[in-house]
Design an enzyme around this catalytic site. Structure first.
Site, PDB file in Angstrom:
ATOM      1  N   PRO A  16       5.840   4.372  -0.304  1.00  0.00           N
ATOM      2  CA  PRO A  16       5.150   5.649  -0.469  1.00  0.00           C
ATOM      3  C   PRO A  16       3.652   5.451  -0.297  1.00  0.00           C
ATOM      4  O   PRO A  16       3.085   4.519  -0.868  1.00  0.00           O
ATOM      5  CB  PRO A  16       5.491   6.061  -1.909  1.00  0.00           C
ATOM      6  CG  PRO A  16       5.891   4.791  -2.603  1.00  0.00           C
ATOM      7  CD  PRO A  16       6.472   3.906  -1.546  1.00  0.00           C
ATOM      8  N   MET A  17       3.021   6.312   0.502  1.00  0.00           N
ATOM      9  CA  MET A  17       1.563   6.272   0.644  1.00  0.00           C
ATOM     10  C   MET A  17       1.045   7.696   0.593  1.00  0.00           C
ATOM     11  O   MET A  17       1.431   8.542   1.416  1.00  0.00           O
ATOM     12  CB  MET A  17       1.161   5.586   1.959  1.00  0.00           C
ATOM     13  CG  MET A  17       1.376   4.083   1.943  1.00  0.00           C
ATOM     14  SD  MET A  17       0.803   3.282   3.458  1.00  0.00           S
ATOM     15  CE  MET A  17       2.124   3.671   4.602  1.00  0.00           C
ATOM     16  N   ALA A  18       0.179   7.925  -0.411  1.00  0.00           N
ATOM     17  CA  ALA A  18      -0.385   9.255  -0.605  1.00  0.00           C
ATOM     18  C   ALA A  18      -1.099   9.705   0.664  1.00  0.00           C
ATOM     19  O   ALA A  18      -1.823   8.921   1.285  1.00  0.00           O
ATOM     20  CB  ALA A  18      -1.356   9.228  -1.775  1.00  0.00           C
ATOM     21  N   CYS A 120      -0.003   2.350  -9.044  1.00  0.00           N
ATOM     22  CA  CYS A 120      -1.268   2.863  -8.519  1.00  0.00           C
ATOM     23  C   CYS A 120      -2.467   2.235  -9.246  1.00  0.00           C
ATOM     24  O   CYS A 120      -2.541   2.270 -10.466  1.00  0.00           O
ATOM     25  CB  CYS A 120      -1.302   4.378  -8.683  1.00  0.00           C
ATOM     26  SG  CYS A 120      -2.822   5.055  -8.070  1.00  0.00           S
ATOM     27  N   LYS A 170       8.359   1.144  -9.088  1.00  0.00           N
ATOM     28  CA  LYS A 170       7.442   0.351  -8.269  1.00  0.00           C
ATOM     29  C   LYS A 170       6.317  -0.110  -9.175  1.00  0.00           C
ATOM     30  O   LYS A 170       5.632   0.704  -9.789  1.00  0.00           O
ATOM     31  CB  LYS A 170       6.903   1.217  -7.125  1.00  0.00           C
ATOM     32  CG  LYS A 170       6.021   0.469  -6.153  1.00  0.00           C
ATOM     33  CD  LYS A 170       6.039   1.175  -4.809  1.00  0.00           C
ATOM     34  CE  LYS A 170       5.131   0.514  -3.807  1.00  0.00           C
ATOM     35  NZ  LYS A 170       3.712   0.854  -4.024  1.00  0.00           N
ATOM     36  N   ASP A 233       1.625  -6.924   2.280  1.00  0.00           N
ATOM     37  CA  ASP A 233       1.138  -7.676   3.438  1.00  0.00           C
ATOM     38  C   ASP A 233       2.166  -7.925   4.534  1.00  0.00           C
ATOM     39  O   ASP A 233       2.029  -8.905   5.278  1.00  0.00           O
ATOM     40  CB  ASP A 233       0.534  -9.021   3.004  1.00  0.00           C
ATOM     41  CG  ASP A 233      -0.645  -8.850   2.057  1.00  0.00           C
ATOM     42  OD1 ASP A 233      -1.046  -7.701   1.829  1.00  0.00           O
ATOM     43  OD2 ASP A 233      -1.154  -9.868   1.548  1.00  0.00           O
ATOM     44  N   GLY A 255       4.045  -0.825   3.770  1.00  0.00           N
ATOM     45  CA  GLY A 255       3.092   0.263   3.674  1.00  0.00           C
ATOM     46  C   GLY A 255       2.147   0.274   4.858  1.00  0.00           C
ATOM     47  O   GLY A 255       2.425   0.834   5.917  1.00  0.00           O
TER      48      GLY A 255
HETATM   49  C1  LIG Z   1      -3.275   5.000   1.844  1.00  0.00           C
HETATM   50  C2  LIG Z   1      -2.358   4.428   0.800  1.00  0.00           C
HETATM   51  C3  LIG Z   1      -1.719   5.264  -0.086  1.00  0.00           C
HETATM   52  C4  LIG Z   1      -0.867   4.749  -1.053  1.00  0.00           C
HETATM   53  N1  LIG Z   1      -0.186   5.596  -1.867  1.00  0.00           N
HETATM   54  C5  LIG Z   1       0.749   5.108  -2.713  1.00  0.00           C
HETATM   55  C6  LIG Z   1       1.590   5.979  -3.465  1.00  0.00           C
HETATM   56  O1  LIG Z   1       1.513   7.209  -3.361  1.00  0.00           O
HETATM   57  N2  LIG Z   1       2.499   5.401  -4.300  1.00  0.00           N
HETATM   58  C7  LIG Z   1       2.630   4.038  -4.419  1.00  0.00           C
HETATM   59  O2  LIG Z   1       3.472   3.561  -5.189  1.00  0.00           O
HETATM   60  N3  LIG Z   1       1.846   3.203  -3.705  1.00  0.00           N
HETATM   61  C8  LIG Z   1       0.952   3.718  -2.855  1.00  0.00           C
HETATM   62  N4  LIG Z   1       0.237   2.855  -2.067  1.00  0.00           N
HETATM   63  C9  LIG Z   1       0.541   1.414  -2.121  1.00  0.00           C
HETATM   64  C10 LIG Z   1       1.597   1.059  -1.078  1.00  0.00           C
HETATM   65  O3  LIG Z   1       2.814   1.738  -1.338  1.00  0.00           O
HETATM   66  C11 LIG Z   1       1.869  -0.452  -1.069  1.00  0.00           C
HETATM   67  O4  LIG Z   1       2.351  -0.838  -2.320  1.00  0.00           O
HETATM   68  C12 LIG Z   1       0.629  -1.266  -0.744  1.00  0.00           C
HETATM   69  O5  LIG Z   1      -0.084  -0.714   0.335  1.00  0.00           O
HETATM   70  C13 LIG Z   1       0.983  -2.736  -0.440  1.00  0.00           C
HETATM   71  O6  LIG Z   1       1.897  -2.818   0.616  1.00  0.00           O
HETATM   72  P1  LIG Z   1       1.421  -3.132   2.135  1.00  0.00           P
HETATM   73  O7  LIG Z   1       0.712  -4.435   2.110  1.00  0.00           O
HETATM   74  O8  LIG Z   1       2.711  -3.153   2.920  1.00  0.00           O
HETATM   75  O9  LIG Z   1       0.515  -2.016   2.522  1.00  0.00           O
HETATM   76  C14 LIG Z   1      -0.655   3.352  -1.132  1.00  0.00           C
HETATM   77  C15 LIG Z   1      -1.310   2.513  -0.236  1.00  0.00           C
HETATM   78  C16 LIG Z   1      -2.147   3.021   0.725  1.00  0.00           C
HETATM   79  C17 LIG Z   1      -2.807   2.078   1.688  1.00  0.00           C
END
Ligand SMILES: Cc1cc2nc3c(=O)[nH]c(=O)nc-3n(C[C@H](O)[C@H](O)[C@H](O)COP(=O)(O)O)c2cc1C
Length: 402
Positions: A16-18, A120, A170, A233, A255
């Site tokens: 999930p990404m806001a 978060c 999470k 990552d 993400g």
């Molecule tokens: C722009 C953005 C928005 C995010 N929004 C959320 C969210 O709404 N809920 C959540 O649990 N994590 C959120 N995250 C964290 C990601 O879900 C993820 O845990 C984090 O980016 C690490 O994974 P990655 O290295 O694959 O990006 C967000 C990350 C980014 C970059």
């Protein structure tokens, strides 16, 4: 991999990404994964309990906004008619509100799986005891999980789903190195009935900096019986394989690696199936994806201007590494309509091969920082009077966003 009653044909999840993982972006990611499954000769037929291409989680939704029946928030959880299973992440600090939001989502057919945001790191959330600050307060953490599970169960029965929508959590590794929570929060979540735990292997203090500690994921896998989703990552299919091999996680959650690169899910599907095939789209193919994404956004939100504002951040991600002139970039950063978008994209030099610079993670990185927490939060893992006052105030305010 299984998330309770839901089987994942491909053990991968869009994190999930806001303001990113709305229905049009989820569709883009899913469509690449489905393409890969077709290339692999796999069945692509999905149902609420079968996710051949993995799960694609809606951005975090504030529970109170659903309970208060805010139309703009209901619009955010809207799924594609053919999107199934439907997966939504909830955020909040009040068990009753979280449970009711889960019930509403599931009973209305908007979620077959509910994830809870305990990861978060954003100060305006952690300062109120929410997000990644919350697992430190074990009794509140467990109460929220139990309430969401009860709400999802009630909603499943009301909707006549024929199964109980599973709930996952999470979390991050902890608040900081001296205040780790991953192992005990994972065990508590499992005892409370969670179907899976996703670990973003960084502490709140680390924010998005440095490298995720995949060894934390491996350690959690060792102690839990429920599936662990590894997160942090993954920027390529090779990273996904490496995480799986190094940690033994049941599935990978991606993400930033999907930002501007929705085809990463096709690559991971191929890699997990032992196939060397990888997507290397040319500029023309990426521009086609942008056009589809833009049209989907306009249709989904019903407002072209709003769709273009949403799209602008994706444009930089999609076009990273391709030769795009400064003037085109500046105009894309202000694009206001589909017609204008078409014109500007038409000026990009055609037939550019896939650039090596498109590889790797996009988006947030930054430095580690001192977590912003309520006064006295770390003094005890009990919800003392001081913490209770903070949580009660936060529960009433409800207006959380990234
Ligand atoms: C722009 C953005 C928005 C995010 N929004 C959320 C969210 O709404 N809920 C959540 O649990 N994590 C959120 N995250 C964290 C990601 O879900 C993820 O845990 C984090 O980016 C690490 O994974 P990655 O290295 O694959 O990006 C967000 C990350 C980014 C970059």
């Amino acid at each position: 991999m299984r998330l309770g009653p839901i089987g994942l044909g491909t053990p991968m999840v869009l994190a999930p990404m806001a303001a990113v993982t709305n229905a049009p972006f989820r569709r883009a990611c899913r469509s690449h994964a489905l393409r890969a499954l077709a290339e692999l000769g796999r069945d692509t037929h999905a149902s609420p309990t079968w996710a051949p291409a993995g799960l694609y989680v809606c951005e975090m939704i504030t529970a109170r906004a659903l309970v208060e029946d805010r139309e703009s928030t209901w619009r955010l959880v809207a799924a594609d008619p053919d999107e199934t299973p439907r997966s939504v992440q909830l955020h909040g600090v009040d068990p009753a509100t979280m449970g009711e939001a889960a019930r509403l989502l599931v009973s209305r057919g908007l979620a077959h799986h509910v994830d809870i945001n305990f990861g978060c790191p954003v100060p305006k959330i952690t300062r109120k005891g929410g997000g990644s600050a919350l697992p430190w307060k074990t009794s509140r953490f467990v109460a929220i999980i139990e309430a969401v599970i009860a709400g999802a169960r009630a909603g499943s029965e009301q909707a006549g789903l024929g199964f109980i929508a599973p709930v996952s959590v999470k979390i991050r590794s902890g608040i900081d190195d001296d205040h780790r929570v991953d192992i005990d929060a994972g065990l508590a979540a499992q005892d409370a009935g969670a179907a899976a735990v996703c670990l973003h292997a960084r502490t709140t203090a680390e924010y998005y900096s440095g490298s995720a500690h995949w060894d934390h994921i491996g350690a959690l896998v060792e102690v839990l019986d429920i599936p662990v989703l590894g997160n942090g990552d993954i920027g390529s299919a090779e990273d996904a394989l490496a995480m799986r091999d190094e940690t033994g996680c049941a599935g990978v959650e991606v993400g930033r690696g999907a930002q501007g690169r929705p085809w990463i899910f096709a690559d991971i599907a191929h890699a997990l199936a032992g196939s060397p095939r990888r997507s290397r789209p040319s500029s023309d193919e990426v521009i086609d994806m942008i056009r589809t994404h833009a049209r989907d956004l306009a249709q989904w939100g019903g407002d072209e201007g709003h769709a273009m504002r949403d799209l602008r951040k994706h444009l930089g991600w999609y076009l990273r590494g391709f030769r795009v002139g400064g003037d085109v970039k500046r105009r894309l950063a202000r694009v206001g309509s589909l017609a204008e978008l078409d014109d500007i994209l038409g000026e990009i030099e055609p037939a550019q091969p896939y650039p090596a610079a498109a590889e790797g993670l996009h988006g947030r990185t930054g430095h580690s920082r001192r977590p912003k927490l309520p006064e006295g939060w770390l003094d005890t893992r009990e919800v003392d009077a001081q913490a209770m006052a903070v949580l009660e105030r936060a529960a009433l305010e409800g207006e959380f966003s990234y």
